[in-house]
Structure formats: structure tokens, C-alpha cells
Design an enzyme around this catalytic site. Structure first.
Site, PDB file in Angstrom:
ATOM      1  N   ARG A   1       6.209  10.313   3.303  1.00 17.10           N
ATOM      2  CA  ARG A   1       4.957  10.923   2.846  1.00 17.10           C
ATOM      3  C   ARG A   1       4.869  12.400   3.218  1.00 17.10           C
ATOM      4  O   ARG A   1       4.271  13.191   2.480  1.00 17.10           O
ATOM      5  CB  ARG A   1       3.766  10.161   3.428  1.00 17.10           C
ATOM      6  CG  ARG A   1       3.591   8.833   2.740  1.00 17.10           C
ATOM      7  CD  ARG A   1       2.453   8.048   3.298  1.00 17.10           C
ATOM      8  NE  ARG A   1       2.025   7.047   2.332  1.00 17.10           N
ATOM      9  CZ  ARG A   1       1.075   6.150   2.555  1.00 17.10           C
ATOM     10  NH1 ARG A   1       0.444   6.128   3.711  1.00 17.10           N
ATOM     11  NH2 ARG A   1       0.743   5.285   1.629  1.00 17.10           N
TER      12      ARG A   1
ATOM     13  N   GLY B   1       3.072  -0.969  -1.260  1.00 19.46           N
ATOM     14  CA  GLY B   1       3.700  -0.693   0.029  1.00 19.46           C
ATOM     15  C   GLY B   1       4.986  -1.475   0.254  1.00 19.46           C
ATOM     16  O   GLY B   1       6.036  -0.901   0.563  1.00 19.46           O
TER      17      GLY B   1
ATOM     18  N   GLY C   1      -2.345   1.031  -2.196  1.00 22.77           N
ATOM     19  CA  GLY C   1      -3.592   0.603  -2.843  1.00 22.77           C
ATOM     20  C   GLY C   1      -4.022   1.536  -3.962  1.00 22.77           C
ATOM     21  O   GLY C   1      -4.499   1.091  -5.007  1.00 22.77           O
TER      22      GLY C   1
HETATM   23  P1  ADP Z   1       3.068  -4.823  -2.286  1.00 21.34           P
HETATM   24  O1  ADP Z   1       2.774  -4.320  -0.900  1.00 21.34           O
HETATM   25  O2  ADP Z   1       4.296  -4.212  -2.862  1.00 21.34           O
HETATM   26  O3  ADP Z   1       1.878  -4.723  -3.200  1.00 21.34           O
HETATM   27  P2  ADP Z   1       2.512  -7.542  -1.516  1.00 21.34           P
HETATM   28  O4  ADP Z   1       1.851  -7.063  -0.287  1.00 21.34           O
HETATM   29  O5  ADP Z   1       1.678  -8.150  -2.579  1.00 21.34           O
HETATM   30  O6  ADP Z   1       3.434  -6.391  -2.152  1.00 21.34           O
HETATM   31  O7  ADP Z   1       3.562  -8.671  -1.161  1.00 21.34           O
HETATM   32  C1  ADP Z   1       4.616  -8.507  -0.269  1.00 21.34           C
HETATM   33  C2  ADP Z   1       4.810  -9.717   0.594  1.00 21.34           C
HETATM   34  O8  ADP Z   1       4.938 -10.909  -0.188  1.00 21.34           O
HETATM   35  C3  ADP Z   1       6.089  -9.616   1.387  1.00 21.34           C
HETATM   36  O9  ADP Z   1       5.754  -9.533   2.753  1.00 21.34           O
HETATM   37  C4  ADP Z   1       6.851 -10.881   1.062  1.00 21.34           C
HETATM   38  O10 ADP Z   1       7.444 -11.482   2.189  1.00 21.34           O
HETATM   39  C5  ADP Z   1       5.788 -11.790   0.501  1.00 21.34           C
HETATM   40  N1  ADP Z   1       6.369 -12.785  -0.402  1.00 21.34           N
HETATM   41  C6  ADP Z   1       7.071 -12.557  -1.528  1.00 21.34           C
HETATM   42  N2  ADP Z   1       7.480 -13.702  -2.077  1.00 21.34           N
HETATM   43  C7  ADP Z   1       7.033 -14.703  -1.288  1.00 21.34           C
HETATM   44  C8  ADP Z   1       7.141 -16.125  -1.333  1.00 21.34           C
HETATM   45  N3  ADP Z   1       7.792 -16.746  -2.321  1.00 21.34           N
HETATM   46  N4  ADP Z   1       6.527 -16.827  -0.345  1.00 21.34           N
HETATM   47  C9  ADP Z   1       5.858 -16.197   0.641  1.00 21.34           C
HETATM   48  N5  ADP Z   1       5.729 -14.867   0.743  1.00 21.34           N
HETATM   49  C10 ADP Z   1       6.312 -14.116  -0.212  1.00 21.34           C
HETATM   50 MG    MG Z   2       1.738  -5.219   0.751  1.00 21.23          MG
END
Ligand code: ADP
Ligand code: MG
Length: 395
Positions: free
Chosen positions: A37, A353, A376
Site C-alpha cells: 500500500r 483482501g 471492502g
Molecule cells: P476476500 O478477502 O478475498 O474477499 P473472503 O474473506 O471472502 O475473501 O474469503 C477468504 C477465506 O475463505 C479464506 O480464509 C479461505 O480459507 C476461506 N475459504 C475458502 N474456501 C473455503 C472452504 N471451502 N471452506 C472453508 N473456508 C474456505
Molecule cells: Mg477476507
């Protein structure tokens, strides 16, 4: 969007207040562990300095909740900034965000000095967007530049409140880049436009799903989110993570996709195990996960099917890992998706993130057109929401 960008603002001889997003991770010894960042802000900061502006940077760091928290001081961030700006500049960190001390440091600035104000959230007025705090910040500046895309979804004093009190205001290059790339997804795009969505929760991503379904040609769903969709269709998901209160939402989204002839692909197979920490896994049909086991990554057939659509896409938006990528046993699906996007000639945008961490872990970040620095904020942008930090910059 009618935003004045930093290269059109008066900078020469002006005190330029640049709101940056230096909310970076620190380790237990207060060292910055990821300077992405800070790096992302440098072109804007250098531009201001090279045009003869007196640069005052300000950011929040962590969640000090309106009081001084020693571990959340900006000092280590200042050291990192100094290194990135190089030997021509000296970074002075104030010991409070506003007040006599900070004002004096700004008043005494000399050629080559860059001021970094102390953590803005040490003052409750920042998050509350209090006029008195906004005015105190504005008193140290002539011109305001917002380059904090990661905070654009927050109507805080340094994002919004101080704008009426400065001579001129506008956006930095980082915000411009984010607005260009993410904004492009919401306008005319080259098709096919494919959205790859995954991650933890359907409930976090409903807004993104609802907005994208009106725009994309295909939606590919993986991650824990897919379990809710599979269960909503009558599949057996064993002990997988499911949101029972989102089953209806999942059904509604599948109906909408059908209505609009959008291809909605769910996993056909999954890597399953009995724990998130497992070091081995087996492959099962995604709608027949054995009792007691969890689907923790998409399987090889799913990766191939997703890969085919991603490979022929001209525009891709990706949010949410395909599996528990933090554990190497369940990272393959996420890395395969990253590889498919990297190999395609699509304009690709990755936001979120954990998604950004996953892309970095895959080592393919240079083959993605745009990796958003806002978690976000990027998602709210894709949802089609108005971001207060951007709205405030519009004339
Ligand atoms: P981002 O931060 O990119 O928006 P999220 O916070 O929605 O993504 O999701 C990320 C989390 O989802 C990761 O910590 C990952 O371990 C978890 N995750 C992904 N697939 C699964 C799954 N099948 N079961 C449990 N947790 C999962
Ligand atoms: Mg996340």
C-alpha cells in the site's frame, strides 16, 4: 466521474495534504511486513513533491478506537516511506495527528521534508467525521489530495469532512487507477465477461453477486460459498461450511442467472478432508461429500471447467479464493484459477483482501491487469454502491 486528478491541481509552493492508505500489517516488532500500500502511493507522492508541493501525508493504522495506542504509531510506516522515497527526502512523523506539535512541524518544513501525521484514528473525531477535527486537519493544508482508495467507503473526517475547508481538492493516481479499472467493469466491457467468486461467505458477497449477474456472461462459484449453492440445489455437502440462512438467496441468484441466460457454474468435484489443517485430501463429487468431511477446495474437473471459461474470457473479475488456500493442501484450486486468468488475454481485476494474498502467494501477480488495493472498498464499488470518499471528490 468528474474528479480533478492530482496532475491538474495547483501544487507549486502549496501545503498539500495527501490522505493515503498506509494501513499496513506490522509484526510483533513493529516492522512493516507488506509495504504494497505504501509503494502504491509513491507515484502520487513523488508527483506532488516534484511539482514543488509541501507534502503532508496522513493515514489511519489499525483500530486504536479514538485513543493513543503505542503499538499503532506511524513511526515504522514513516521509516518505510522514507526508504521508498529515497535519500532526497526526509520523513518527519508528528507525535499527534493534530495540535500545536503537528502544526509546528508543518510550519517549519524545509525543502525535502515530508511530514507524516500520527495515526488519524488516535482521535475519535476522525471516524465520527467531526467538523472540529476536519478543520484542524485542513488548517495545515492548502490543497487536498485523496489517494486512499482502501478507505473510500468511509465518510471520515480526513476523507470527506475537511474538503470544504481547502482551496482545491482532487484524487491521486492510485484512486484514478482503481476507478478506471473497477469502473470499467461496471460499464461497457469486452465479452465474454466472467466473474469468479469464492471465499468464505455468501452473505458477504450478495451485493456483488446481485450487481454482477446483470452484467456478466458467466459466474463461476467456488470456495465455501459454493457449498451453500450446492446445498440449495439439493446436494449433500457433509460437514462443509454452509450458511443455512443464505439458501434462499442462493436459490434466488440461481433463478436470476437462468432468467438472464448467465452461465452459473458450481463445482462438480471437491477436495475433501476432515479438518482445515489436514495434510492429505481426497476428491469427491461436490454434491456428494461424505458425512463428516468438508469440501475445502474445488477439485480438478472443476478447475478444468472454470479454466476453460476463464481462458476464453475478455474481461475477468475475481473475488474470493477457491479453497482454504492458506493450507497448501487446499491451494491448488485457487492457484489453477490464477494460472488460467494469467494465461488468458482478458483484462483481469482482482479485489478482496484474501484474494490479493492468494494471488501474491501464487506468484502470478504481474500477469493480472489490476490488483485492487482496497478490500471492502473494491467490493462496495463492484456492488455499484456510492463510495463517500469518491463522491466527496466530485465537483
Ligand atoms: P476476500 O478477502 O478475498 O474477499 P473472503 O474473506 O471472502 O475473501 O474469503 C477468504 C477465506 O475463505 C479464506 O480464509 C479461505 O480459507 C476461506 N475459504 C475458502 N474456501 C473455503 C472452504 N471451502 N471452506 C472453508 N473456508 C474456505
Ligand atoms: Mg477476507
Amino acid at each position: 466521474m468528474a474528479i480533478t486528478w492530482v496532475d491538474e491541481l495547483p501544487l507549486e509552493g502549496k501545503r498539500v495534504f495527501c490522505r493515503v492508505d498506509f494501513n499496513v500489517p506490522l509484526d510483533s516488532e513493529q516492522r512493516v511486513t507488506d509495504d504494497t500500500r505504501i509503494r502504491a502511493a509513491i507515484p502520487t507522492l513523488k508527483h506532488i513533491l516534484e511539482r514543488g508541493g509541501k507534502l503532508i501525508c496522513a493515514s489511519h493504522l489499525g483500530r486504536p478506537k479514538g485513543k493513543v495506542v503505542e503499538k499503532l504509531r506511524m513511526e515504522p510506516v514513516g521509516a518505510c516511506l522514507a526508504e521508498l522515497l529515497g535519500p532526497d527526502y526526509q520523513v518527519l512523523v508528528t507525535d499527534e495527528p493534530v495540535g500545536d506539535g503537528a502544526r509546528k512541524v508543518v510550519a517549519d518544513m524545509r525543502e525535502g521534508d515530508v511530514v507524516l501525521l500520527e495515526n488519524l484514528r488516535f482521535e475519535a473525531g476522525e471516524k465520527k467525521n467531526e467538523p472540529a477535527f476536519a478543520r484542524a486537519l485542513a488548517e495545515m493544508a492548502d490543497v487536498y489530495v485523496n489517494n486512499a482508495f482502501g478507505t473510500a467507503h468511509r465518510a471520515h473526517a480526513s476523507m470527506v469532512g475537511l474538503i470544504p475547508y481547502v482551496e482545491a481538492f482532487g484524487g491521486g493516481f492510485l484512486i484514478k487507477k482503481e476507478v478506471d479499472f473497477i469502473g470499467r467493469l461496471l460499464g461497457e466491457v469486452d465479452r465474454p465477461f466472467v466473474a469468479l467468486l469464492g471465499g468464505a461467505k455468501v452473505s458477504d458477497k450478495i451485493g456483488v453477486l446481485e450487481n454482477l449477474i446483470n452484467r456478466v456472461d458467466a459466474i463461476l462459484i467456488g470456495g465455501a460459498m459454493a457449498n451453500t449453492f450446492i446445498k440449495a440445489r439439493g446436494g449433500e455437502v457433509g460437514a462443509s461450511r454452509v450458511e443455512d440462512d443464505s439458501l434462499k438467496t442462493a436459490r434466488r441468484i440461481m433463478d436470476k442467472a437462468l432468467d438472464r441466460s448467465v452461465d452459473l457454474l458450481l463445482p462438480v468435484d471437491a477436495r475433501v478432508a476432515d479438518s482445515l489443517e489436514a495434510t492429505e485430501c481426497q476428491v469427491a463429487d461436490a454434491d456428494r461429500v461424505p458425512a463428516g468431511l468438508m469440501a475445502l477446495d474445488i477439485g480438478p474437473k472443476t478447475s478444468a471447467a472454470f479454466g476453460e471459461l476463464l481462458g476464453s474470457a475478455k474481461t475477468v473479475f475475481w473475488n474470493g479464493p477457491m479453497g482454504v488456500f492458506e493450507n497448501d493442501t487446499f491451494a491448488q484450486g485457487t492457484f489453477a484459477a490464477a494460472q488460467s486468468i494469467a494465461d488468458s488475454d482478458a483484462v483481469s481485476v482482482v479485489g478482496g483482501g484474501d484474494s490479493v494474498s492468494a494471488i501474491k502467494k501464487s506468484g502470478l501477480q504481474d500477469q493480472i491487469s489490476h490488483i485492487s488495493t482496497g478490500g471492502g472498498a473494491s467490493l462496495e464499488f463492484v456492488e455499484g454502491k456510492t463510495l463517500p470518499g469518491l463522491a466527496a471528490l466530485e465537483k
